[in-house]
Write a protein that holds these residues in place. Structure first.
Motif, short mmCIF file in Angstrom:
data_model
loop_
_atom_site.label_atom_id
_atom_site.label_comp_id
_atom_site.label_asym_id
_atom_site.label_seq_id
_atom_site.Cartn_x
_atom_site.Cartn_y
_atom_site.Cartn_z
N PRO A 12 0.83 -1.21 0.00
CA PRO A 12 0.00 0.00 0.00
C PRO A 12 0.87 1.26 0.00
O PRO A 12 1.98 1.27 0.55
CB PRO A 12 -0.80 -0.11 1.30
N THR A 13 0.36 2.32 -0.59
CA THR A 13 1.11 3.58 -0.65
C THR A 13 0.15 4.75 -0.52
O THR A 13 -0.96 4.70 -1.06
CB THR A 13 1.89 3.68 -1.98
N PRO B 53 0.42 5.39 -7.92
CA PRO B 53 1.31 4.37 -7.34
C PRO B 53 2.40 3.95 -8.34
O PRO B 53 2.26 4.13 -9.55
CB PRO B 53 0.36 3.20 -7.04
N ARG B 54 3.48 3.39 -7.82
CA ARG B 54 4.61 3.01 -8.66
C ARG B 54 4.40 1.63 -9.29
O ARG B 54 3.79 0.75 -8.69
CB ARG B 54 5.90 2.98 -7.84
N ARG B 55 4.94 1.47 -10.49
CA ARG B 55 5.02 0.18 -11.18
C ARG B 55 6.47 0.02 -11.63
O ARG B 55 6.90 0.68 -12.57
CB ARG B 55 4.09 0.14 -12.39
N THR B 56 7.23 -0.84 -10.97
CA THR B 56 8.67 -0.92 -11.21
C THR B 56 9.08 -2.35 -11.53
O THR B 56 8.69 -3.28 -10.85
CB THR B 56 9.45 -0.44 -9.97
N SER B 57 9.89 -2.50 -12.60
CA SER B 57 10.47 -3.79 -12.95
C SER B 57 11.62 -3.55 -13.91
O SER B 57 11.53 -2.72 -14.82
CB SER B 57 9.44 -4.71 -13.60
N VAL C 277 10.74 -7.24 -16.60
CA VAL C 277 9.45 -7.51 -17.23
C VAL C 277 8.90 -6.20 -17.76
O VAL C 277 9.09 -5.14 -17.15
CB VAL C 277 8.46 -8.13 -16.22
N ASP C 278 8.22 -6.25 -18.90
CA ASP C 278 7.64 -5.06 -19.51
C ASP C 278 6.59 -4.46 -18.57
O ASP C 278 5.66 -5.15 -18.12
CB ASP C 278 7.01 -5.44 -20.84
N ILE C 279 6.72 -3.18 -18.28
CA ILE C 279 5.79 -2.50 -17.37
C ILE C 279 4.37 -2.53 -17.92
O ILE C 279 3.39 -2.67 -17.16
CB ILE C 279 6.25 -1.05 -17.13
N VAL D 98 3.71 -1.58 -6.94
CA VAL D 98 3.97 -2.93 -7.44
C VAL D 98 5.41 -3.01 -7.93
O VAL D 98 5.84 -2.19 -8.74
CB VAL D 98 3.00 -3.31 -8.57
N TYR D 99 6.13 -4.01 -7.44
CA TYR D 99 7.51 -4.26 -7.86
C TYR D 99 7.62 -5.71 -8.32
O TYR D 99 7.21 -6.63 -7.60
CB TYR D 99 8.48 -4.01 -6.71
#
Length: 461
Positions: free
Chosen positions: A315-316, A321-325, A328-330, A353-354
């Motif tokens: 949770p943030t 919110p962040r989507r980080t990788s 893997v393709d975001i 999400v990481y």
């Protein structure tokens, strides 16, 4: 006598587009601050563009000789796999990767092996001195009588060295440092890279010399120079992996003599790059199953490979919110999050999400949809996955699980590595139902997959 008239143009260093005046943004590729001034001649001397010396008449396709092309080994089983079985005389191979990833170390080891097997090798470097190459060869135990080295970046003089040495294998390190004296632009510019690579291609095809070209990459991870460079060569290989990590992945992006997307795995040691033939053991976790961790059977080229995919959902209070990788393709992650939010009513869209893969290997195939979705749901619900479980399948926008290719190879590799449970698409079940060593769970939709993969409780809906 006709005088060549010179003119000034501005060339994009990303795509090679030309304009008559400087612009802040390239009109072709849209990149900023990539236009560089270059001087060109409107009338150029006649240049021989033929790539072969023999004159060939058209003939029926059925009359073409299908005798297998002669190959010789590089000394590395992993590199031979990526190349399609070894090196072919007259072929030209481009190797690219980040600085320090191991391009020069790998090619020098190949040079030593080839030279020790009664073939002559010429290593041309435009970045280092001959003494530096000798020091690296000492460290890698890559000294051989038939290995010749020289520090040179003038293409005309390189051609003279080739005529004198008559090598079977030529290494050019790197193409961005080589220049032709009749082109006024600096080494590494689009014009220089294009003309030098074309000249090396003609040399390789006419003489039958196998040529390795080492190339630089941009800060975005793309090959530096014009796209024509990738079209000219027969094979394009990219090194993946962090410079400070122990493991490297060599991926075939293009290969006229073998399968594309084939990978080779190496470990960086003091003695250089060492083959890693059993890749699945490398990327599997050492500990028991954990929350948000799923084993995925991917297929890279012709090789099945088990990889651990990890997801962390937290949770943030910050929006968005962040989507980080980094593996893997975001966009794929965002699509799977939308399916979980809409079809299963999980309030996951407001969380950070990481996603990452063990070992840093990059995966990009539809079969990873289902395991990534389950890893995301597992982390969000804080529940463990079914023990000794492998998952694969494609997820549609309506939440259905679709069939994927090469299911038998994925299941066989999972069995070999000792896994007991496999969740797979129902349409792939007929292909593998005869395998008795594991318990198979065919599923039609994402809801079924989540209930099977997290059996202790159902996911809150």
């Amino acid at each position: 006598m006709i005088m060549a008239k010179k003119k000034t143009v501005y060339v994009c260093q990303e795509c090679g587009a030309e304009t008559s005046k400087w612009l802040g943004k390239c009109p072709a590729c849209g990149k900023w601050n990539t236009l560089v001034e270059e001087t060109v001649e409107e009338i150029k001397p006649k240049v021989e563009h033929a790539i072969t010396t023999a004159y060939e008449m058209p003939r029926r396709i059925a009359e073409v000789d299908l005798t297998e092309l002669p190959r010789f080994s590089t000394g590395s089983g992993e590199l031979d796999r990526v190349l399609g079985g070894g090196l072919i005389p007259g072929s030209i191979v481009l190797i690219a990767g980040d600085p320090g990833v191991g391009k020069s170390s790998l090619t020098l080891a190949v040079c030593a092996y080839v030279a020790k097997n009664n073939r002559r090798v010429l290593y041309v470097t435009g970045e280092e001195s001959s003494r530096q190459i000798r020091m690296r060869a000492e460290r890698l135990n890559a000294l051989a009588d038939e290995l010749f080295i020289c520090s040179e970046n003038n293409l005309e003089r390189i051609n003279q060295h080739v005529e004198k040495v008559e090598p079977d294998l030529l290494i050019v390190d790197s193409i961005q440092t080589i220049y032709k004296s009749d082109i006024e632009s600096a080494p590494g510019s689009v014009s220089q890279v294009r003309e030098c690579s074309a000249a090396l291609m003609r040399l390789s095809k006419k003489t039958g010399i196998t040529t390795f070209i080492i190339g630089h990459v941009t800060k975005d991870g793309n090959l530096a120079g014009p796209r024509v460079l990738e079209h000219i060569v027969d094979t394009v290989l990219f090194f993946e992996g962090e410079r400070n990590a122990d493991f490297r992945v060599l991926r075939a992006i293009k290969n006229r003599f073998g399968a594309t997307s084939e990978i080779g795995l190496f470990e960086m040691r003091d003695s250089g790059l060492v083959d890693v033939p059993d890749a699945s053991k490398l990327f599997l976790p050492d500990k028991a199953e954990d929350i948000g961790s799923v084993i995925v059977p991917t297929v890279e080229g012709t090789r099945p490979l088990l990889v651990e995919v990890q997801a962390l959902v937290a949770p943030t209070p910050f929006m968005p919110p962040r989507r980080t990788s980094d593996s893997v393709d975001i966009k794929r992650i965002q699509l799977l999050l939308a399916v979980l939010e809409k079809r299963l009513h999980l309030s996951i869209g407001s969380c950070d999400v990481y996603v990452k893969t063990a070992g840093g290997i990059k995966i990009d195939e539809p079969a990873t949809d289902l395991p990534m979705t389950i890893a995301l749901a597992s982390s969000f619900a804080n529940r463990k996955i079914l023990p000794q479980c492998v998952i694969f399948g494609e997820v549609g926008l309506s939440g259905e699980v679709r069939a994927v290719s090469k299911a038998r190879q994925r299941v066989d590799e999972s069995v070999r590595m000792g896994f007991q449970n496999i969740i797979l698409p129902k349409k792939n079940f007929a292909e593998v139902k005869s395998i008795a060593e594991v318990k198979l769970f065919p599923v039609e939709n994402l809801r079924e997959a989540l209930k099977i993969s997290m059996p202790r409780k159902e996911v809150d809906e």
